[in-house]
Design a protein around this motif. Structure first.
Motif, short mmCIF file in Angstrom:
data_model
loop_
_atom_site.label_atom_id
_atom_site.label_comp_id
_atom_site.label_asym_id
_atom_site.label_seq_id
_atom_site.Cartn_x
_atom_site.Cartn_y
_atom_site.Cartn_z
N VAL A 80 86.81 17.88 46.57
CA VAL A 80 87.27 17.61 47.93
C VAL A 80 86.55 16.40 48.51
O VAL A 80 87.17 15.47 49.05
N VAL A 81 85.22 16.38 48.39
CA VAL A 81 84.44 15.25 48.91
C VAL A 81 84.79 13.98 48.17
O VAL A 81 84.95 12.91 48.77
N GLY A 82 84.93 14.08 46.85
CA GLY A 82 85.23 12.90 46.05
C GLY A 82 86.58 12.28 46.36
O GLY A 82 86.71 11.05 46.46
N TRP A 118 73.93 19.94 49.58
CA TRP A 118 73.58 18.53 49.40
C TRP A 118 73.60 18.14 47.92
O TRP A 118 73.89 16.98 47.59
N THR A 119 73.37 19.09 47.04
CA THR A 119 73.51 18.81 45.61
C THR A 119 74.97 18.54 45.26
O THR A 119 75.29 17.61 44.51
N LEU A 120 75.88 19.35 45.82
CA LEU A 120 77.31 19.14 45.58
C LEU A 120 77.77 17.80 46.15
O LEU A 120 78.60 17.10 45.54
N ILE A 121 77.26 17.44 47.33
CA ILE A 121 77.63 16.16 47.93
C ILE A 121 77.10 15.00 47.09
O ILE A 121 77.79 13.98 46.89
N LEU A 158 76.85 14.70 44.03
CA LEU A 158 77.62 14.46 42.81
C LEU A 158 78.62 13.31 42.98
O LEU A 158 78.90 12.59 42.03
N THR A 159 79.15 13.15 44.21
CA THR A 159 80.15 12.10 44.42
C THR A 159 79.56 10.69 44.22
O THR A 159 80.10 9.91 43.42
N PRO A 160 78.48 10.30 44.90
CA PRO A 160 77.92 8.97 44.63
C PRO A 160 77.38 8.84 43.21
O PRO A 160 77.41 7.74 42.64
N LEU A 161 76.92 9.94 42.62
CA LEU A 161 76.43 9.89 41.24
C LEU A 161 77.57 9.56 40.27
O LEU A 161 77.43 8.69 39.40
N VAL A 162 78.70 10.24 40.44
CA VAL A 162 79.85 9.98 39.58
C VAL A 162 80.39 8.57 39.83
O VAL A 162 80.79 7.85 38.90
N PHE A 163 80.41 8.16 41.10
CA PHE A 163 80.88 6.81 41.43
C PHE A 163 80.01 5.75 40.76
O PHE A 163 80.52 4.78 40.19
N ALA A 164 78.70 5.92 40.83
CA ALA A 164 77.79 4.96 40.21
C ALA A 164 77.98 4.94 38.69
O ALA A 164 77.94 3.86 38.07
N LEU A 173 87.39 8.64 47.77
CA LEU A 173 88.30 7.73 47.06
C LEU A 173 89.42 7.25 47.97
O LEU A 173 89.82 6.08 47.92
N GLN A 174 89.96 8.13 48.80
CA GLN A 174 91.00 7.72 49.73
C GLN A 174 90.46 6.70 50.73
O GLN A 174 91.17 5.75 51.12
#
Length: 334
Positions: A229-231, A295-298, A300-306, A235-236
């Motif tokens: 959901v956050v990711g 905050w761990t789940l959040i 993950l989004t910048p980690l995957v993006f990087a 992305l949008q």
């Protein structure tokens, strides 16, 4: 089912959608005919109820519930006339869902009354619709509604499976993912190997979480879906920024119009950024978990993006021809 073409999946999902919409329309009609608990009222739409600090969290939940409408673009290569059908399907889906959901929720408020609805939702929100169905229509309709809840969940899982399958296929067609994921079924024209790979991944993840004994809904389902959901919201937001940047630097903006090339994407980027922030700051409403988990789940989004950026830079350095052809590959999936 997922190995078939998009037309087969559309027929199944369409039938389930019609059935689910029909049972909600039946409930709405019964409540309106009875006049609700205390007569029909529009008090729930009063600005004093909408423009409150608590509404921000509700808006975050509402936007998260709409995640998935953008998946219409994934089926572009399988549509007969994608330039016409994909935009039309997207606008129709968002418009219908927004109006219909608003209408149904308003009707449910009328079923309990403006004062009673808040108490009913606070006491047992999971049974609120079922209670209204039993009261205004009958127990048989409640049983049917419960069956359709299960079928709608299966339909959503099938839709997500098809979406992930086509992401894998698209990455393969671009030369980024293994070539096997791009294989097309000789009869149905669907990316069946990518579908099998996604199924195997889902089974493996489910087995791992089951082995370590996590709760199937409160932990497994919610924790796994929340980064998505956050990711997708992130992305949008980036996509809206990319649209504005593309037309600002590239040709063609004058032919499309400033509303679609500048005003709409900039407004969308600002609103999506604000909504993403609301979702992140109120993530406990989604997960019911402790702040450390949220905050761990959040993160993950910048980690995957990087990670994606690093992989893209590696492809540009080692395979410049593949990098140059990203998002410009013609594929033959039908």
């Amino acid at each position: 089912m997922a190995s078939r073409s998009v037309h087969v999946g559309a027929k199944v999902l369409g039938a389930l959608l019609i059935a689910e919409t029909a049972v909600l329309a039946l409930l709405a009609g019964a409540i309106l005919l009875e006049g609700g608990a205390n007569g029909l009222s529009l008090a729930s739409f009063a600005p004093s109820h909408v423009l409150t600090s608590q509404m921000s969290a509700s808006l975050g939940l509402a936007v998260a519930a709409f995640i998935g409408f953008e998946a219409t673009a994934l089926y572009r290569e399988e549509a007969r006339d994608p330039d016409r059908t994909v935009p039309r399907a997207t606008y129709l889906a968002v418009g219908f869902l927004g109006l219909f959901y608003t209408f149904v929720v308003w009707v449910i408020v009328q079923a309990f009354g403006d004062a009673g609805a808040v108490g009913a939702a606070a006491q047992n929100p999971a049974e609120m619709f079922f209670t209204a169905m039993t009261c205004y229509v009958g127990g048989w309709a409640t049983d049917l509604q419960r069956v359709l809840i299960v079928s709608s969940l299966l339909a959503s899982l099938l839709a997500f499976h098809n979406a992930v399958t086509r992401y894998g296929y698209a990455l393969s067609a671009e030369g980024v993912a293994p070539a096997a994921l791009g294989r097309i079924h000789p009869r149905h024209g669907s990316p069946w190997v990518s579908g099998i790979a996604q199924t195997a991944l889902a089974v493996t993840v489910t087995a791992v979480f089951a082995a370590i004994g996590v709760h199937p809904y409160n932990e497994f389902l919610l924790w796994v879906n929340t980064p998505g959901v956050v990711g997708i919201l992130a992305l949008q937001t980036l996509a809206a920024c990319a649209v504005a940047a593309f037309f600002r630097r590239g040709p063609g903006a004058h032919r499309v119009g400033r509303l679609r090339t500048a005003v709409a994407p900039v407004a969308a980027a600002l609103l999506l950024a604000a909504i993403t922030g609301l979702v992140c700051t109120r993530l406990s409403l989604f997960t019911g978990a402790a702040p450390l988990v949220n905050w761990t789940l959040i993160a993950l989004t910048p980690l995957v993006f990087a990670t994606g950026v690093l992989l893209a830079l590696r492809i540009r350095r080692n395979r410049p021809d593949v990098y140059a052809g990203l998002a410009a590959t013609d594929v033959d999936c039908v």
